[in-house]
Design an enzyme around this catalytic site. Structure first.
Site, PDB file in Angstrom:
ATOM      1  N   HIS A 132       0.837  -1.193   0.000  1.00 18.22           N
ATOM      2  CA  HIS A 132       0.000   0.000   0.000  1.00 18.22           C
ATOM      3  C   HIS A 132       0.878   1.252   0.000  1.00 18.22           C
ATOM      4  O   HIS A 132       2.094   1.178   0.191  1.00 18.22           O
ATOM      5  CB  HIS A 132      -0.929   0.026   1.222  1.00 18.22           C
ATOM      6  CG  HIS A 132      -2.116  -0.877   1.087  1.00 18.22           C
ATOM      7  ND1 HIS A 132      -2.054  -2.232   1.315  1.00 18.22           N
ATOM      8  CD2 HIS A 132      -3.409  -0.609   0.759  1.00 18.22           C
ATOM      9  CE1 HIS A 132      -3.240  -2.770   1.118  1.00 18.22           C
ATOM     10  NE2 HIS A 132      -4.084  -1.809   0.786  1.00 18.22           N
ATOM     11  N   LYS A 136      -0.797   4.741   4.641  1.00 12.84           N
ATOM     12  CA  LYS A 136      -1.708   3.796   5.311  1.00 12.84           C
ATOM     13  C   LYS A 136      -1.245   3.577   6.743  1.00 12.84           C
ATOM     14  O   LYS A 136      -0.060   3.358   7.001  1.00 12.84           O
ATOM     15  CB  LYS A 136      -1.750   2.473   4.545  1.00 12.84           C
ATOM     16  CG  LYS A 136      -2.772   1.494   5.103  1.00 12.84           C
ATOM     17  CD  LYS A 136      -2.955   0.307   4.172  1.00 12.84           C
ATOM     18  CE  LYS A 136      -3.925  -0.718   4.747  1.00 12.84           C
ATOM     19  NZ  LYS A 136      -5.249  -0.137   5.010  1.00 12.84           N
TER      20      LYS A 136
END
Length: 241
Positions: A132, A136
């Protein structure tokens, strides 16, 4: 359908607001930031609220939405079984009200999890790698955890996976029900998951990529429409497909 978005100024929230505005059968009646109160007045008559905020705020937001008589559709990750129970109790006090909480609203990610669950009993080894963007907050992702849990349940009678590692400084990843899960955070990536399966001389890799947050809206829209006719807590978009 009247829709509110909670966490509207965040990257996911902005994508959700844009998605709602583009739908002929939806009207955006409230766009609340994380520091705004969630009440019947601020929700503007919403029937459904899309919630993408932060793990430490999500439960309180969802309970406030239920108290206001609004159906939550939640994409925030980091939920625990204890938190789910609090939502179930709140919904029980509001007959006819439903809520959807899902670790991922990407249709490709949901299908990848299902394919992984189907493949798991046929392979000796299985590992999950998720990647990600650096912004995040949680690692591993809720999707990776859910994937590993499904794999573990599907191969529950197969015993431990082979692994002769005796020295490890953390490079073998976290263990979710015995399944290794690895998390990477890279600039330029939105969301990616790879599920690796292995047998002697044979390997299967299932991979899903989301390159734009708009990809999540199709699943959110499906959940928003479905929750109107549901009662109680629904965990996972796969329950609606």
């Amino acid at each position: 359908m009247k829709i509110a978005v909670i966490g509207a100024s965040g990257r996911m929230g902005q994508a959700m607001c844009a998605g709602v505005r583009a739908e002929d059968d939806m009207e955006l009646v409230a766009a609340l930031d994380v520091d705004e109160d969630i009440t019947s007045d601020t929700l503007g008559g919403a029937e459904v609220a899309i919630e993408f905020t932060q793990p430490d705020a999500s439960l309180g937001n969802v309970l406030s939405l239920i108290e206001a008589g609004v159906r939550p559709v939640v994409g925030t990750t980091g939920w625990t079984e204890e938190a789910y129970e609090k939502v179930r109790d709140a919904l029980a006090a509001q007959p006819g009200l439903g809520a959807v909480i899902a670790p991922n609203f990407s249709l490709s990610a949901i299908l990848a999890m299902r394919f992984a669950e189907q493949a798991a009993p046929y392979f000796t080894s299985a590992e999950v790698i998720e990647t990600h963007h650096p912004g995040k907050l949680d690692a591993p992702s809720g999707t990776a955890i859910a994937t590993a849990e499904k794999i573990a349940r599907a191969r529950a009678d197969m015993g431990d996976m082979p692994d002769a590692t005796t020295r490890d400084i953390g490079s073998r990843g976290a263990r979710v029900d015995g399944v290794p899960v690895h998390a990477m955070r890279l600039a330029g990536v939105t969301a990616r998951e790879e599920i690796h399966f292995g047998n002697p001389g044979d390997q299967l890799i299932i991979r899903t990529d989301c390159t734009d947050r708009a990809a999540f809206f199709s699943g959110v829209a499906l959940a928003a429409r479905e929750v109107m006719g549901r009662e109680g807590l629904i965990i996972g978009l796969d329950q609606l497909l």
